[in-house]
Design an enzyme around this catalytic site. Structure first.
Site, short mmCIF file in Angstrom:
data_model
loop_
_atom_site.label_atom_id
_atom_site.label_comp_id
_atom_site.label_asym_id
_atom_site.label_seq_id
_atom_site.Cartn_x
_atom_site.Cartn_y
_atom_site.Cartn_z
N LYS A 52 -22.76 10.51 -77.68
CA LYS A 52 -24.01 10.86 -78.36
C LYS A 52 -23.95 12.31 -78.87
O LYS A 52 -24.32 12.60 -80.01
CB LYS A 52 -25.20 10.70 -77.40
N GLN A 95 -30.66 10.78 -69.37
CA GLN A 95 -29.75 9.63 -69.33
C GLN A 95 -29.95 8.82 -68.05
O GLN A 95 -29.90 9.35 -66.95
CB GLN A 95 -28.30 10.14 -69.43
N ASP A 118 -35.62 8.20 -76.44
CA ASP A 118 -35.35 6.85 -75.91
C ASP A 118 -36.62 6.03 -75.66
O ASP A 118 -36.54 4.93 -75.11
CB ASP A 118 -34.53 6.94 -74.62
#
Ligand code: NAP
Length: 282
Positions: A52, A95, A118
């Site tokens: 990413k 994450q 996200d």
């Protein structure tokens, strides 16, 4: 023989489009900036995060990794408060999975919804569930983009998703529903998964078990989206058996399918948040 959906190629086009949008932002004096928080030492997460960050930096987004080898929930909350309020930060990713000592719900609820790349803050997840215009999480959004790119019709189709996690199955079910699909979610307690998959026009499998989806579980001509990432004999593979391809009309490969699309959506969501909110906190 099904058509293999080249996620890598579609992702490359999206990344190029993002690079141009980043340039326009920079011309307006905005340098898009993404902060990725990694807690613990999960080996797979370290690889995903690196991908990413590299992809973002290649597109001109300033992406940085903040690593906590160990931390308490309070320490993560204190850090999030700082980046939530920092006007130079446009996107934040924490994450998953977190180490077991971290209170996942509290941490995810503490990400500024205007920087929530996200879409894991319940405010954003709730908007998505209600079909209100909202940010969508990267993996499900990437899947929808792929299907659109391949001109796969979604309206009125039977979609079976084998996964009910907050980053894959749940949000994807809402994105599909918003596009008028008839959606079934299967999981580890579903009594007869083949009964559902055999009726599906689109099957999304995200179980994390190699060979989980077998040829005799799908109907001829169905579309198979393989989200799973597994390592077998040092090689990466998905959840669908290789010969599923013989019966499907379209199938995503692993690697080179959903994975690159997820990364491309990290860029797209970061750019979108920078354009829309410009780093503002409230
Ligand atoms: P997760 O939270 O562990 O979810 C796994 C899901 O599979 C759960 O809903 C679980 O059911 C279900 N499941 C497990 N065993 C099953 C069985 N025998 N029969 C039916 N359902 C079963 O994992 P995740 O984070 O969603 O990720 C799932 C997979 O996708 C992993 O391989 C992950 O690496 C991959 N992934 C890939 C990407 C990408 O970008 N390519 C992104 C995210 C995830 P229960 O809910 O009942 O436990």
């Amino acid at each position: 023989m099904g058509i293999i959906i080249d996620g890598k190629r579609i992702a490359a086009e999206i990344k190029e489009a993002m690079r141009k949008r980043v340039e326009s932002l920079k011309e307006k004096g905005v340098q898009p900036r993404l902060v990725i928080v990694l807690i613990g030492d999960n080996a797979a997460s370290q690889v995903y995060v690196k991908n990413k960050i590299n992809a973002c930096n290649n597109a001109g987004i300033h992406a940085e990794l903040v690593k906590f080898s160990s931390a308490t929930t309070d320490e993560i909350l204190a850090f999030l408060k700082k980046v939530n309020e920092d006007p130079s930060v446009h996107g934040i990713i924490t994450q998953l999975p977190f180490p077991p000592n971290i209170d996942e719900d509290t941490v995810l609820s503490s990400i500024n919804p205007k920087k929530d790349v996200d879409c894991l803050n319940p405010v954003n997840a709730g908007k998505l569930a209600l079909g209100i215009d909202a940010i969508a999480p990267c993996t499900p959004k990437g899947i929808m983009k792929m299907l659109d790119y391949m001109k796969v019709d979604i309206k009125g189709k039977n979609v079976v998703i084998i996964n009910r996690s907050r980053i894959v199955g749940r949000p994807l079910s809402f994105l599909m529903l918003n596009r008028h699909a008839t959606v079934t979610i299967c999981h580890s307690k579903t009594a007869d998964i083949p009964k559902h998959t055999k009726e599906a026009d689109i099957v999304v499998v995200a179980v994390g078990k190699p060979g989980f989806l077998k040829k005799d579980m799908i109907k001829s001509g169905s579309v198979v989206i393989d989200v799973g990432i597994n390592k077998v004999g040092g090689k990466i593979c998905g959840d669908a058996d290789f010969d599923v391809m013989d019966k499907a009309s379209f199938i995503t490969p692993v690697p080179g399918g959903v994975g690159p699309m997820t990364v491309a959506m990290v860029l797209e969501n970061t750019v979108m948040l920078a354009e829309k909110f410009g780093g503002t906190h409230d």
